[in-house]
Design a protein around this motif. Structure first.
Motif, PDB file in Angstrom:
ATOM      1  N   ARG A 114      -5.541  -2.591  -0.223  1.00 42.74           N
ATOM      2  CA  ARG A 114      -4.433  -1.818  -0.035  1.00 42.74           C
ATOM      3  C   ARG A 114      -5.214  -0.450   0.545  1.00 42.74           C
ATOM      4  O   ARG A 114      -6.024   0.317   0.133  1.00 42.74           O
ATOM      5  CB  ARG A 114      -3.915  -1.394  -1.304  1.00 42.74           C
ATOM      6  N   GLU A 115      -4.563  -0.204   1.881  1.00 45.27           N
ATOM      7  CA  GLU A 115      -5.008   0.942   2.557  1.00 45.27           C
ATOM      8  C   GLU A 115      -6.207   0.963   3.084  1.00 45.27           C
ATOM      9  O   GLU A 115      -6.892   1.813   2.790  1.00 45.27           O
ATOM     10  CB  GLU A 115      -4.507   2.256   1.867  1.00 45.27           C
ATOM     11  N   ARG A 171      -8.834  -0.526   1.355  1.00 45.64           N
ATOM     12  CA  ARG A 171      -9.729  -0.517   0.315  1.00 45.64           C
ATOM     13  C   ARG A 171      -9.403  -1.684  -0.727  1.00 45.64           C
ATOM     14  O   ARG A 171      -8.358  -1.999  -1.526  1.00 45.64           O
ATOM     15  CB  ARG A 171      -9.505   0.831  -0.592  1.00 45.64           C
ATOM     16  N   GLY A 219       2.503  -4.295   2.894  1.00 41.92           N
ATOM     17  CA  GLY A 219       1.184  -3.927   3.739  1.00 41.92           C
ATOM     18  C   GLY A 219      -0.091  -4.448   2.792  1.00 41.92           C
ATOM     19  O   GLY A 219      -1.327  -4.367   3.223  1.00 41.92           O
ATOM     20  N   ASP A 220       0.079  -4.673   1.487  1.00 39.19           N
ATOM     21  CA  ASP A 220      -1.237  -5.453   0.644  1.00 39.19           C
ATOM     22  C   ASP A 220      -1.695  -6.817   1.421  1.00 39.19           C
ATOM     23  O   ASP A 220      -0.851  -7.579   1.818  1.00 39.19           O
ATOM     24  CB  ASP A 220      -0.848  -5.558  -0.807  1.00 39.19           C
TER      25      ASP A 220
END
Length: 81
Positions: free
Chosen positions: A45-46, A48, A61-62
């Motif tokens: 996620r993002e 990370r 988005g994951d």
């Protein structure tokens, strides 16, 4: 997409992404019925990676990395899309 095939072990590492249209979006990982022999190795996620637990809520988005010795790539995608 299948990223890696560990042929001696019969294991595949598969990536799938959660989109706005994914039926898994907004649900906790523990609510998703995974194909037999499949585990979620990480949720990115993002940018990370995290060690996922059943309480992780999946968001658009994951990106998920899954490891399976039984399920096909199509079966895994079907569980999330």
């Amino acid at each position: 997409m299948a990223l890696l095939r560990l042929s001696k072990a019969g294991v595949e590492v598969i990536e799938t992404a959660i989109t706005e249209e994914s039926r898994a979006a907004g649900h906790k990982l523990g609510e998703i019925e995974l194909p037999a022999g499949t585990v979620v190795a990480t949720v990115v996620r993002e940018g990370r990676p995290t060690v996922p637990g059943p309480e992780v809520q999946l968001l658009p988005g994951d990106e998920l990395l899954l490891v399976s010795h039984e399920a096909t790539e199509q079966e895994i995608h079907a569980a999330f899309q």
